[in-house]
Design a protein around this motif. Structure first.
Motif, PDB file in Angstrom:
ATOM      1  N   GLY A 137      51.466  65.651  20.879  1.00  0.00           N
ATOM      2  CA  GLY A 137      50.090  65.451  20.438  1.00  0.00           C
ATOM      3  C   GLY A 137      49.590  64.054  20.762  1.00  0.00           C
ATOM      4  O   GLY A 137      48.382  63.842  20.919  1.00  0.00           O
ATOM      5  N   ASP A 167      44.374  70.612  21.630  1.00  0.00           N
ATOM      6  CA  ASP A 167      43.766  70.633  20.288  1.00  0.00           C
ATOM      7  C   ASP A 167      42.250  70.466  20.348  1.00  0.00           C
ATOM      8  O   ASP A 167      41.515  71.120  19.616  1.00  0.00           O
ATOM      9  CB  ASP A 167      44.379  69.521  19.417  1.00  0.00           C
ATOM     10  CG  ASP A 167      45.856  69.767  19.156  1.00  0.00           C
ATOM     11  OD1 ASP A 167      46.309  70.913  19.326  1.00  0.00           O
ATOM     12  OD2 ASP A 167      46.567  68.808  18.783  1.00  0.00           O
ATOM     13  N   PRO A 178      46.431  72.513  14.212  1.00  0.00           N
ATOM     14  CA  PRO A 178      46.436  72.127  15.623  1.00  0.00           C
ATOM     15  C   PRO A 178      46.301  73.357  16.517  1.00  0.00           C
ATOM     16  O   PRO A 178      46.944  74.378  16.282  1.00  0.00           O
ATOM     17  CB  PRO A 178      47.798  71.458  15.790  1.00  0.00           C
ATOM     18  CG  PRO A 178      48.683  72.031  14.719  1.00  0.00           C
ATOM     19  CD  PRO A 178      47.779  72.476  13.604  1.00  0.00           C
ATOM     20  N   GLY A 180      46.926  74.068  19.805  1.00  0.00           N
ATOM     21  CA  GLY A 180      47.773  74.454  20.939  1.00  0.00           C
ATOM     22  C   GLY A 180      48.405  75.828  20.773  1.00  0.00           C
ATOM     23  O   GLY A 180      48.347  76.676  21.670  1.00  0.00           O
ATOM     24  N   GLN A 181      48.969  76.065  19.618  1.00  0.00           N
ATOM     25  CA  GLN A 181      49.653  77.343  19.398  1.00  0.00           C
ATOM     26  C   GLN A 181      48.674  78.520  19.403  1.00  0.00           C
ATOM     27  O   GLN A 181      49.034  79.635  19.800  1.00  0.00           O
ATOM     28  CB  GLN A 181      50.422  77.307  18.082  1.00  0.00           C
ATOM     29  CG  GLN A 181      49.553  76.990  16.897  1.00  0.00           C
ATOM     30  CD  GLN A 181      50.348  76.887  15.609  1.00  0.00           C
ATOM     31  OE1 GLN A 181      51.234  77.661  15.339  1.00  0.00           O
ATOM     32  NE2 GLN A 181      50.008  75.895  14.793  1.00  0.00           N
ATOM     33  N   ASP A 184      47.821  79.294  23.028  1.00  0.00           N
ATOM     34  CA  ASP A 184      49.003  79.974  23.578  1.00  0.00           C
ATOM     35  C   ASP A 184      48.973  81.471  23.214  1.00  0.00           C
ATOM     36  O   ASP A 184      49.110  82.349  24.079  1.00  0.00           O
ATOM     37  CB  ASP A 184      50.242  79.288  22.975  1.00  0.00           C
ATOM     38  CG  ASP A 184      51.553  79.756  23.576  1.00  0.00           C
ATOM     39  OD1 ASP A 184      51.535  80.705  24.371  1.00  0.00           O
ATOM     40  OD2 ASP A 184      52.601  79.166  23.237  1.00  0.00           O
TER      41      ASP A 184
HETATM   42  O1  KG4 Z   1      55.483  66.622  19.173  1.00  0.00           O
HETATM   43  P1  KG4 Z   1      54.462  67.075  18.197  1.00  0.00           P
HETATM   44  O2  KG4 Z   1      54.896  68.019  17.099  1.00  0.00           O
HETATM   45  O3  KG4 Z   1      53.784  65.872  17.466  1.00  0.00           O
HETATM   46  C1  KG4 Z   1      53.549  64.657  18.093  1.00  0.00           C
HETATM   47  O4  KG4 Z   1      54.510  63.841  18.175  1.00  0.00           O
HETATM   48  O5  KG4 Z   1      52.402  64.501  18.550  1.00  0.00           O
HETATM   49  O6  KG4 Z   1      53.295  67.744  19.062  1.00  0.00           O
HETATM   50  C2  KG4 Z   1      52.184  68.336  18.469  1.00  0.00           C
HETATM   51  C3  KG4 Z   1      51.321  68.937  19.574  1.00  0.00           C
HETATM   52  C4  KG4 Z   1      49.946  69.399  19.088  1.00  0.00           C
HETATM   53  O7  KG4 Z   1      48.973  68.867  19.953  1.00  0.00           O
HETATM   54  C5  KG4 Z   1      50.033  70.906  19.197  1.00  0.00           C
HETATM   55  O8  KG4 Z   1      48.810  71.548  19.440  1.00  0.00           O
HETATM   56  C6  KG4 Z   1      50.976  71.072  20.368  1.00  0.00           C
HETATM   57  O9  KG4 Z   1      51.959  70.083  20.148  1.00  0.00           O
HETATM   58  N1  KG4 Z   1      51.586  72.418  20.410  1.00  0.00           N
HETATM   59  C7  KG4 Z   1      51.321  73.302  21.388  1.00  0.00           C
HETATM   60  C8  KG4 Z   1      52.037  74.483  21.055  1.00  0.00           C
HETATM   61  N2  KG4 Z   1      52.709  74.255  19.874  1.00  0.00           N
HETATM   62  C9  KG4 Z   1      52.421  72.966  19.505  1.00  0.00           C
HETATM   63  N3  KG4 Z   1      50.558  73.217  22.500  1.00  0.00           N
HETATM   64  C10 KG4 Z   1      50.499  74.292  23.302  1.00  0.00           C
HETATM   65  N4  KG4 Z   1      51.149  75.464  23.041  1.00  0.00           N
HETATM   66  C11 KG4 Z   1      51.931  75.602  21.945  1.00  0.00           C
HETATM   67  N5  KG4 Z   1      52.578  76.741  21.701  1.00  0.00           N
END
Ligand code: KG4
Ligand code: ZN
Length: 334
Positions: A137, A167, A178, A180-181, A184
């Motif tokens: 993120g 996001d 958030p 992203g999921q 997906d």
């Molecule tokens: O690594 P993380 O948990 O936290 C940080 O260190 O930032 O990453 C969170 C990010 C968010 O932007 C979220 O939308 C994204 O990871 N994310 C995804 C998916 N699952 C989580 N992005 C795309 N597809 C996914 N399935």
């Protein structure tokens, strides 16, 4: 005797504790702070207060699950940065209390390096070098890892991170944070070629995502002027097309790095590595260019303390400890 470590992660909106013993994860408890979703983003003050509420019980749960007691711990590790200052302070203060009270060493872990260490939970002895695409993120980086603890930054985003691109575009489609999921999930039944968005142009191995976000915003606004329910009618196709654009861009940069550095393996880590299309692309790319592909299990992609524990395991072996006077850092340092 195998060393047993407690690891804590409080850099953003996950309060997490893990126990590692002899390099094996025995417990990984993650409390995700759902409260932020109603605000469309992480509210730092709420994150700190919720870490404060959860940290003791999450730690106890990890100890119970691992069948360990405080007296069994040889060291306590904590994310020292980068992250939200207030959130980091909660974890660091709690860890210092345990270190002082139990007379055990304190290990400060870099959150970004820990995302990479997540790979070694399931691949303890991979062939090096490996080119890692770190996509979270807050960060988008290409890193060459020469051994478990030697990391070289090859390129990074000059503005938004890939997770932020997911996001922010999800938000403008009306999806929860958030996003992203959700992109997906909805993309699974959409057409990735329904709409095309320009690939950002940044030289070398650096990235930029802010222009992409703006071009998607203009496109959606313009289409919505002609047809007010444009987004609802095309939601799956929009998600699939946005995901396709972001993941094409990420993998094209990764291929460029592979050509320059000729690694034995490629890997993805960080929250966005949970993305099902990106995971599939990595496997396909690995087969195509005959290199190993390393992808963490889902629970080790988004923020968790198991990855902090794994990074701490290597620091403990090298006796890399920090003092009680140490302070968290908020900026990137890889
Ligand atoms: O690594 P993380 O948990 O936290 C940080 O260190 O930032 O990453 C969170 C990010 C968010 O932007 C979220 O939308 C994204 O990871 N994310 C995804 C998916 N699952 C989580 N992005 C795309 N597809 C996914 N399935
Ligand atoms: Zn993270």
């Amino acid at each position: 005797m195998q060393s047993t470590l407690l690891a804590l992660e409080t850099s953003c909106d996950e309060t997490s504790a893990a126990i590692i013993s002899g390099g094996k994860i025995l417990a990984n408890i993650v409390a995700t702070q759902e409260i932020h979703s109603q605000y469309g983003g992480v509210i730092p003050e709420l994150a700190s207060r919720n870490h404060d509420l959860f940290i003791a019980s999450v730690t106890q749960e990890a100890l119970n699950k691992a069948n360990k007691e405080l007296k069994d711990l040889d060291a306590v590790a904590v994310t020292q940065g980068p992250g939200l200052l207030g959130a980091l302070l909660v974890g660091n203060t709690f860890a210092k209390g345990l270190s002082w009270g139990l007379s055990i060493p304190l290990i400060g872990v870099n959150h970004l390096q820990a995302h990479i260490s997540a790979l070694f939970i399931d691949y303890p002895n991979p062939s090096f070098p490996i080119i890692v695409l770190l996509v979270s993120g807050g960060h988008t980086q290409l890193i060459k890892i020469n051994c478990h603890t030697d990391y070289e930054l090859l390129g990074q985003t000059i503005d938004d991170a890939a997770g932020e691109a997911y996001d922010k575009t999800a938000k403008l489609l009306g999806l929860p944070y958030p996003g992203g999921q959700h992109i997906d999930r909805l993309a699974k039944t959409g057409n990735p070629n329904a709409f095309s968005f320009p690939e950002p142009k940044v030289p070398g191995l650096n990235f930029s995502f802010s222009g992409l976000k703006t071009s998607i915003l203009y496109f959606v606004n313009e289409q919505s002027l002609h047809s007010h329910d444009f987004v609802n009618r095309n939601l799956n196709d929009l998600c699939a097309s946005i995901q396709n654009t972001i993941n094409n861009y990420l993998t094209n940069k990764l291929i460029k790095a592979v050509k320059q550095h000729n690694p034995k393996g490629i890997a993805i880590v960080g929250g966005v590595s949970a993305n099902s299309d990106l995971r599939k692309r990595m496997v396909d790319l690995g087969n195509q260019i005959s290199v190993n592909v390393l992808i963490p299990k889902f629970e080790y992609c988004t923020d968790n303390a198991a990855m902090i524990a794994m990074a701490a395991h290597y620091a403990y072996e090298k006796r890399q400890f920090i003092g009680l006077e140490s302070i968290p850092f908020t900026r990137d340092m890889i």
